[in-house]
Design a protein around this motif. Sequence first.
Motif, PDB file in Angstrom:
ATOM      1  N   ALA A 197       0.812  -1.220   0.000  1.00 46.52           N
ATOM      2  CA  ALA A 197       0.000   0.000   0.000  1.00 46.52           C
ATOM      3  C   ALA A 197       0.838   1.261   0.000  1.00 46.52           C
ATOM      4  N   GLY A 198       2.055   1.191   0.484  1.00 43.20           N
ATOM      5  CA  GLY A 198       2.927   2.363   0.485  1.00 43.20           C
ATOM      6  C   GLY A 198       2.326   3.518   1.255  1.00 43.20           C
ATOM      7  N   GLU A 199       2.072   4.644   0.572  1.00 42.88           N
ATOM      8  CA  GLU A 199       1.580   5.841   1.242  1.00 42.88           C
ATOM      9  C   GLU A 199       0.065   5.858   1.446  1.00 42.88           C
ATOM     10  N   LEU A 200      -0.638   4.892   0.897  1.00 38.15           N
ATOM     11  CA  LEU A 200      -2.075   4.818   1.156  1.00 38.15           C
ATOM     12  C   LEU A 200      -2.328   4.535   2.638  1.00 38.15           C
ATOM     13  N   ALA A 201      -3.351   5.163   3.196  1.00 37.44           N
ATOM     14  CA  ALA A 201      -3.769   4.820   4.554  1.00 37.44           C
ATOM     15  C   ALA A 201      -4.504   3.488   4.509  1.00 37.44           C
ATOM     16  N   VAL A 202      -4.090   2.547   5.358  1.00 38.38           N
ATOM     17  CA  VAL A 202      -4.696   1.216   5.384  1.00 38.38           C
ATOM     18  C   VAL A 202      -5.439   1.028   6.698  1.00 38.38           C
TER      19      VAL A 202
END
Length: 366
Positions: free
Chosen positions: A279-284
Amino acid sequence: MFAAAWTASPQLPSEGFTPNWSREGFWRQSLRQVVRLTAGGERVRVRFSNAYGNSPVRIASGSVGGSVGRAGSVRLTFGGAAEGEIPARGELVSDAVQLAVEAGESVVAALYFDTATGPATFHAQAFATSYRGDGCLLGGEGYTESSESWYFLSAVETDSGRTDGIALFGDSITDGFGSTPGADRRWSDALASRTGRAVLNAGIGGNLLLNDSAWYGERGVRRFGRDVLQLAGVDTVVVLLGLNDIGFSETDAQPTYKPAPVVSAGEVIAGYRELIRQAGELAVIGATLLPFGGSDHWGERAAKVSHEVNEWVRCSGEFDGVVDLNRVMADPGDSDRLHPAYDFGDQLHPNDEGYGVMADAVVPCL
């Protein structure tokens, strides 16, 4: 800037447990599909997937228009041409067309195939009706057959310019099983109405986090990049996946529940960590698995593993946020069972009311 306003995750053509046209495909036929957008705009473009096709698919002509009762549809073009070709194992994006739409509005996508498509990449469980008929029917009349699946259609994008879209990544609960067909009462629909943000449904019924399935799609850790990370305008993903990994091995009733290896809590957690990494910089946002006591997925081992997985989701601190759907959806008299008021009837899937409760629960986490 264009951003996704509606999505459906592509699947391998299969008979599955829902009658569909994916194996036979289309030839000298038109296809009419209706989808509900969660973001508006003045212009629209459409994405088509041939992810599981071994040869190109020719679209002889296509159109997109407003919901039933609203006048006007616009012919689609592809690089300025009236026809287009979806590459084998690839996708085709239409040119942007002028079509003012609002969040919550349904749009109609119509396609005519003048040559045989072969087996069609599709999304098995649409909980909405698609139509087909012989000949070119882009004018809207003459459709004679119906199906509860979507074919080739993978996304509709609008020029909303928004970058705060939410992707819901999961299995049949995310896909909307148990909701009223044709009523747009999935939890993605409910969440969109509560937040005013684009909510993109990346659920596949029966999907597994750790294993591919001929019936229920590629494993979650493999399809995450295509079905979530490539969506335009998304900054948050909610993960609700793993119940089938835990529960499929508890029953021999469904031949489609294969593969069904016995998995440990540690393996499921490793799958979640892989999604977080990708996801990297995506908020999960991690969601605990819903109660499923009494369902065909339930058993002593499944109970133990699901409890361990849910406790990790709650306490690990590895997600950017946590929504405890297990507690919100539980029967007050038995925390291992789905609340009767929210139960579709199989002790596994929520009903319309339950999906609304799930949406209410996640709003504070966004």
